[in-house]
Design a protein around this motif. Structure first.
Motif, PDB file in Angstrom:
ATOM      1  N   CYS A   1      -7.001   1.188  -1.379  1.00  0.00           N
ATOM      2  CA  CYS A   1      -6.168   1.929  -2.334  1.00  0.00           C
ATOM      3  C   CYS A   1      -6.969   2.272  -3.585  1.00  0.00           C
ATOM      4  O   CYS A   1      -6.768   3.329  -4.179  1.00  0.00           O
TER       5      CYS A   1
ATOM      6  N   CYS B   1      -6.818  -4.286  -3.793  1.00  0.00           N
ATOM      7  CA  CYS B   1      -6.838  -3.582  -2.515  1.00  0.00           C
ATOM      8  C   CYS B   1      -7.881  -2.469  -2.541  1.00  0.00           C
ATOM      9  O   CYS B   1      -7.603  -1.372  -3.022  1.00  0.00           O
TER      10      CYS B   1
ATOM     11  N   CYS C   1       0.825  -1.208   0.000  1.00  0.00           N
ATOM     12  CA  CYS C   1       0.000   0.000   0.000  1.00  0.00           C
ATOM     13  C   CYS C   1       0.860   1.258   0.000  1.00  0.00           C
ATOM     14  O   CYS C   1       0.550   2.227  -0.681  1.00  0.00           O
TER      15      CYS C   1
ATOM     16  N   HIS D   1      -2.322  -3.794  -7.911  1.00  0.00           N
ATOM     17  CA  HIS D   1      -2.554  -3.537  -6.492  1.00  0.00           C
ATOM     18  C   HIS D   1      -3.905  -2.856  -6.280  1.00  0.00           C
ATOM     19  O   HIS D   1      -4.651  -3.204  -5.366  1.00  0.00           O
TER      20      HIS D   1
HETATM   21 ZN   LIG Z   1      -3.279  -1.041  -0.898  1.00  0.00          ZN
END
Ligand SMILES: [Zn+2]
Length: 74
Positions: free
Chosen positions: A36, A33, A3, A29
């Motif tokens: 994010c 996630c 992150c 990512h």
């Molecule tokens: Zn993340």
């Protein structure tokens, strides 16, 4: 890609200043996630706003840094 790395490269990603490899890692990512991903959506909107306001001179780097500090406490 974690992150923190993702966040550190977020603006470069949005500005398309990253290598294709790094860009792909960030994209992966963001998909994996949700926090994010949300952050990314917000930043993208914010950057569009900045660009609209600063069309003649580009988004000021110092302002971007300040906003990042505000958001992530750095
Ligand atoms: Zn993340």
């Amino acid at each position: 890609m974690n992150c923190r790395e993702c966040v550190e490269h977020l603006y470069e990603f949005l500005d398309r200043e990253l290598t294709p490899e790094l860009e792909r890692q960030i994209r992966d990512h963001l998909e994996d996630c949700p926090p994010c991903g949300e952050q990314f959506d917000f930043e993208e909107l914010f950057l569009k706003f900045l660009r609209a306001r600063c069309r003649t001179q580009g988004a000021p780097a110092e302002l971007k840094r300040r906003v990042l500090r505000e958001l992530f406490g750095e």
